[in-house]
Design a protein around this motif. Sequence first.
Motif, PDB file in Angstrom:
ATOM      1  N   ALA A 129      -1.750 -18.648 -84.068  1.00  0.00           N
ATOM      2  CA  ALA A 129      -2.639 -19.594 -83.628  1.00  0.00           C
ATOM      3  C   ALA A 129      -3.976 -19.774 -84.323  1.00  0.00           C
ATOM      4  O   ALA A 129      -4.602 -20.804 -84.452  1.00  0.00           O
ATOM      5  CB  ALA A 129      -2.936 -19.403 -82.043  1.00  0.00           C
ATOM      6  N   ARG A 130      -4.498 -18.597 -84.711  1.00  0.00           N
ATOM      7  CA  ARG A 130      -5.633 -18.418 -85.543  1.00  0.00           C
ATOM      8  C   ARG A 130      -5.395 -19.237 -87.032  1.00  0.00           C
ATOM      9  O   ARG A 130      -6.598 -19.726 -87.610  1.00  0.00           O
ATOM     10  CB  ARG A 130      -6.021 -16.940 -85.995  1.00  0.00           C
ATOM     11  CG  ARG A 130      -7.260 -16.702 -86.600  1.00  0.00           C
ATOM     12  CD  ARG A 130      -7.321 -15.278 -86.762  1.00  0.00           C
ATOM     13  NE  ARG A 130      -8.234 -14.814 -85.640  1.00  0.00           N
ATOM     14  CZ  ARG A 130      -8.754 -13.503 -85.216  1.00  0.00           C
ATOM     15  NH1 ARG A 130      -8.389 -12.686 -85.899  1.00  0.00           N
ATOM     16  NH2 ARG A 130      -9.302 -13.250 -84.237  1.00  0.00           N
ATOM     17  N   LEU A 131      -4.349 -18.903 -87.594  1.00  0.00           N
ATOM     18  CA  LEU A 131      -3.870 -19.533 -88.756  1.00  0.00           C
ATOM     19  C   LEU A 131      -3.904 -21.132 -88.802  1.00  0.00           C
ATOM     20  O   LEU A 131      -4.536 -21.710 -89.632  1.00  0.00           O
ATOM     21  CB  LEU A 131      -2.744 -18.924 -89.519  1.00  0.00           C
ATOM     22  CG  LEU A 131      -2.262 -19.375 -91.045  1.00  0.00           C
ATOM     23  CD1 LEU A 131      -3.552 -19.190 -91.942  1.00  0.00           C
ATOM     24  CD2 LEU A 131      -1.088 -18.782 -91.273  1.00  0.00           C
ATOM     25  N   GLN A 132      -3.226 -21.625 -87.670  1.00  0.00           N
ATOM     26  CA  GLN A 132      -3.455 -22.954 -87.427  1.00  0.00           C
ATOM     27  C   GLN A 132      -4.961 -23.514 -87.217  1.00  0.00           C
ATOM     28  O   GLN A 132      -5.002 -24.601 -87.736  1.00  0.00           O
ATOM     29  CB  GLN A 132      -2.520 -23.392 -86.174  1.00  0.00           C
ATOM     30  CG  GLN A 132      -1.006 -23.075 -86.561  1.00  0.00           C
ATOM     31  CD  GLN A 132      -0.223 -23.318 -85.191  1.00  0.00           C
ATOM     32  OE1 GLN A 132      -0.634 -23.407 -84.042  1.00  0.00           O
ATOM     33  NE2 GLN A 132       1.287 -23.394 -85.540  1.00  0.00           N
ATOM     34  N   THR A 133      -5.511 -22.894 -86.635  1.00  0.00           N
ATOM     35  CA  THR A 133      -7.041 -23.199 -86.187  1.00  0.00           C
ATOM     36  C   THR A 133      -7.595 -23.232 -87.560  1.00  0.00           C
ATOM     37  O   THR A 133      -8.217 -24.198 -88.082  1.00  0.00           O
ATOM     38  CB  THR A 133      -7.679 -22.231 -85.242  1.00  0.00           C
ATOM     39  OG1 THR A 133      -6.990 -22.141 -84.262  1.00  0.00           O
ATOM     40  CG2 THR A 133      -9.050 -23.004 -85.162  1.00  0.00           C
ATOM     41  N   LEU A 134      -7.566 -22.329 -88.542  1.00  0.00           N
ATOM     42  CA  LEU A 134      -8.232 -22.501 -89.758  1.00  0.00           C
ATOM     43  C   LEU A 134      -7.674 -23.368 -90.458  1.00  0.00           C
ATOM     44  O   LEU A 134      -8.425 -24.130 -91.364  1.00  0.00           O
ATOM     45  CB  LEU A 134      -7.891 -20.976 -90.413  1.00  0.00           C
ATOM     46  CG  LEU A 134      -8.641 -20.696 -91.793  1.00  0.00           C
ATOM     47  CD1 LEU A 134      -9.997 -20.833 -91.713  1.00  0.00           C
ATOM     48  CD2 LEU A 134      -7.866 -19.388 -92.263  1.00  0.00           C
TER      49      LEU A 134
END
Length: 128
Positions: A96-101
């Motif tokens: 999820a963090r990578l998708q937000t980035l």
Amino acid sequence: MERALRAAGTPGERAFAHTHLASLALDSGDPATALRQAQAGLVVLLGAVALGRTAFGVLPVIGYGLGMATTLTLAGLLLMRLRDRITARTAERASARLQTLGRIGPAATSALVLLVGLGLTTRAITGL
């Protein structure tokens, strides 16, 4: 092309040769040489303006600008396609963090470039 540069008789011919040398250097992946040749082309342009032959200096610079814009646009389109392929392959595995980035990153980078540009412009204007 370097032989043509040495044989150039007018400022326009020298600007034309510098423009094409810069394009060739950029196409071969040598941005330092491309920038150096582009700067030399700018010097020739200013010399042509000083001699009253503006058209001989302006036309090659316009050609260089169009060539640079085309090259950078094609590189950007290629990178977008590559990004889409990578995204399609890793969509299930990304956190999820990578998708937000991935969503915020391009806008944040663009904002940073804009802010730096505005800062440099403000600094240049206040220094006049």
